[in-house]
Design a protein around this motif. Structure first.
Motif, PDB file in Angstrom:
ATOM      1  N   ARG A 113       0.823  -1.216   0.000  1.00  0.00           N
ATOM      2  CA  ARG A 113       0.000   0.000   0.000  1.00  0.00           C
ATOM      3  C   ARG A 113       0.855   1.263   0.000  1.00  0.00           C
ATOM      4  O   ARG A 113       0.340   2.362  -0.021  1.00  0.00           O
ATOM      5  CB  ARG A 113      -0.943  -0.020   1.216  1.00  0.00           C
ATOM      6  N   THR A 114       2.162   1.119  -0.011  1.00  0.00           N
ATOM      7  CA  THR A 114       3.044   2.273  -0.013  1.00  0.00           C
ATOM      8  C   THR A 114       2.857   3.081  -1.299  1.00  0.00           C
ATOM      9  O   THR A 114       2.808   2.532  -2.387  1.00  0.00           O
ATOM     10  CB  THR A 114       4.513   1.821   0.097  1.00  0.00           C
ATOM     11  N   ILE A 115       2.777   4.373  -1.145  1.00  0.00           N
ATOM     12  CA  ILE A 115       2.683   5.273  -2.290  1.00  0.00           C
ATOM     13  C   ILE A 115       4.107   5.502  -2.814  1.00  0.00           C
ATOM     14  O   ILE A 115       5.005   5.842  -2.040  1.00  0.00           O
ATOM     15  CB  ILE A 115       2.037   6.623  -1.888  1.00  0.00           C
ATOM     16  N   ASP A 160      -7.210   0.703  -7.423  1.00  0.00           N
ATOM     17  CA  ASP A 160      -6.324   0.971  -6.285  1.00  0.00           C
ATOM     18  C   ASP A 160      -4.879   1.182  -6.743  1.00  0.00           C
ATOM     19  O   ASP A 160      -4.180   2.059  -6.227  1.00  0.00           O
ATOM     20  CB  ASP A 160      -6.380  -0.166  -5.270  1.00  0.00           C
ATOM     21  N   LYS A 198      -2.518   4.923  -6.701  1.00  0.00           N
ATOM     22  CA  LYS A 198      -1.203   5.130  -6.090  1.00  0.00           C
ATOM     23  C   LYS A 198      -0.333   6.094  -6.878  1.00  0.00           C
ATOM     24  O   LYS A 198       0.573   6.705  -6.319  1.00  0.00           O
ATOM     25  CB  LYS A 198      -0.450   3.798  -5.979  1.00  0.00           C
ATOM     26  N   THR A 235     -10.141   7.023   5.963  1.00  0.00           N
ATOM     27  CA  THR A 235      -9.707   5.983   5.029  1.00  0.00           C
ATOM     28  C   THR A 235     -10.383   6.241   3.694  1.00  0.00           C
ATOM     29  O   THR A 235     -11.598   6.467   3.644  1.00  0.00           O
ATOM     30  CB  THR A 235     -10.091   4.580   5.541  1.00  0.00           C
ATOM     31  N   THR A 236      -9.590   6.228   2.614  1.00  0.00           N
ATOM     32  CA  THR A 236     -10.177   6.381   1.289  1.00  0.00           C
ATOM     33  C   THR A 236     -10.629   5.019   0.764  1.00  0.00           C
ATOM     34  O   THR A 236     -10.252   3.981   1.303  1.00  0.00           O
ATOM     35  CB  THR A 236      -9.177   6.977   0.273  1.00  0.00           C
ATOM     36  N   ASP A 281      -5.978   4.555   1.445  1.00  0.00           N
ATOM     37  CA  ASP A 281      -5.118   5.555   2.071  1.00  0.00           C
ATOM     38  C   ASP A 281      -5.682   5.743   3.479  1.00  0.00           C
ATOM     39  O   ASP A 281      -6.895   5.913   3.629  1.00  0.00           O
ATOM     40  CB  ASP A 281      -5.223   6.908   1.352  1.00  0.00           C
ATOM     41  N   HIS A 296      -3.546  17.350   6.554  1.00  0.00           N
ATOM     42  CA  HIS A 296      -4.741  16.690   6.027  1.00  0.00           C
ATOM     43  C   HIS A 296      -5.997  17.352   6.592  1.00  0.00           C
ATOM     44  O   HIS A 296      -6.762  16.741   7.332  1.00  0.00           O
ATOM     45  CB  HIS A 296      -4.735  15.202   6.402  1.00  0.00           C
ATOM     46  N   VAL A 355      -5.433  14.831   0.936  1.00  0.00           N
ATOM     47  CA  VAL A 355      -4.902  13.498   1.197  1.00  0.00           C
ATOM     48  C   VAL A 355      -3.385  13.475   1.023  1.00  0.00           C
ATOM     49  O   VAL A 355      -2.647  13.287   1.976  1.00  0.00           O
ATOM     50  CB  VAL A 355      -5.572  12.442   0.290  1.00  0.00           C
ATOM     51  N   ARG A 356      -2.923  13.659  -0.231  1.00  0.00           N
ATOM     52  CA  ARG A 356      -1.482  13.630  -0.517  1.00  0.00           C
ATOM     53  C   ARG A 356      -1.235  14.299  -1.859  1.00  0.00           C
ATOM     54  O   ARG A 356      -2.099  14.308  -2.717  1.00  0.00           O
ATOM     55  CB  ARG A 356      -0.948  12.205  -0.539  1.00  0.00           C
TER      56      ARG A 356
END
Length: 187
Positions: A21-23, A61, A65, A111-112, A116, A124, A141-142
């Motif tokens: 799940r790391t971006i 998903d 990312k 949580t998205t 995320d 945020h 979010v990011r």
């Protein structure tokens, strides 16, 4: 216009991140612009490619990312290519909110739909803005990407917060750690 082969190439590249799940470090990548892809993230959160919805959530998903924003434009970004896509509203949706305790303080954890997970904080924030004449709640979010807070999640936020009458209408006051957010319900 970028063809379907690029869609498949990006999908192949992303398979290396499928179980993580790391971006990726998108801010460090400076690929060449490669054109546009017929990929649209609809206002309701659906992802459409070449006029058809993408039904595989794992694929969505993975693409989420590598979402990147520059001003009002959105891209899928890898180390070797940057492809423009269309986003009708926010590219992400908040699908859950929980209240958690960290070091004796209560925080709101978001949580998205793409998993995320983050805490409402200075990086945020939650805020209201208009979309198609309707005032709606969003969260940063990011990488300057924002997420729309889904209606059912907003009802949970109301339970975690306090409704107050102000001179300009009703507002929702939320606290996450030491930060208080005030969401006005009218423009």
């Amino acid at each position: 216009m970028v063809d379907s082969a690029n869609f498949e190439n990006i999908a192949s590249y992303l398979q290396q991140f499928a179980h993580d799940r790391t971006i990726p470090p998108l801010e460090k990548w400076n690929p060449d612009y490669c054109g546009e892809m017929d990929l649209v993230i609809k206002a309701n959160g659906e992802w459409w490619h070449e006029g058809r919805p993408i039904r595989r959530q794992k694929m969505v998903d993975l693409f989420a990312k590598i979402l990147w924003r520059e001003g009002d434009e959105f891209f899928l970004k890898t180390p070797v290519e940057k492809i423009k896509i269309q986003v009708e509203d926010a590219p992400l949706l908040i699908s859950a909110v929980d209240q958690i305790e960290v070091d004796g303080k209560q925080y709101l954890q978001m949580t998205t739909q793409n998993q995320d997970v983050f805490i409402l904080d200075a990086d945020h924030p939650i805020y209201m803005r208009a979309f198609n004449g309707e005032l709606r709640p969003y969260v940063k979010v990011r990488y300057e990407l924002e997420a729309l807070v889904q209606r059912n999640v907003f009802y949970h936020l109301v339970n975690y917060g306090e409704l107050s009458e102000m001179s300009d209408g009703t507002c929702l006051k939320l606290r996450s750690g030491d930060i208080e957010y005030v969401l006005g319900m009218s423009e």
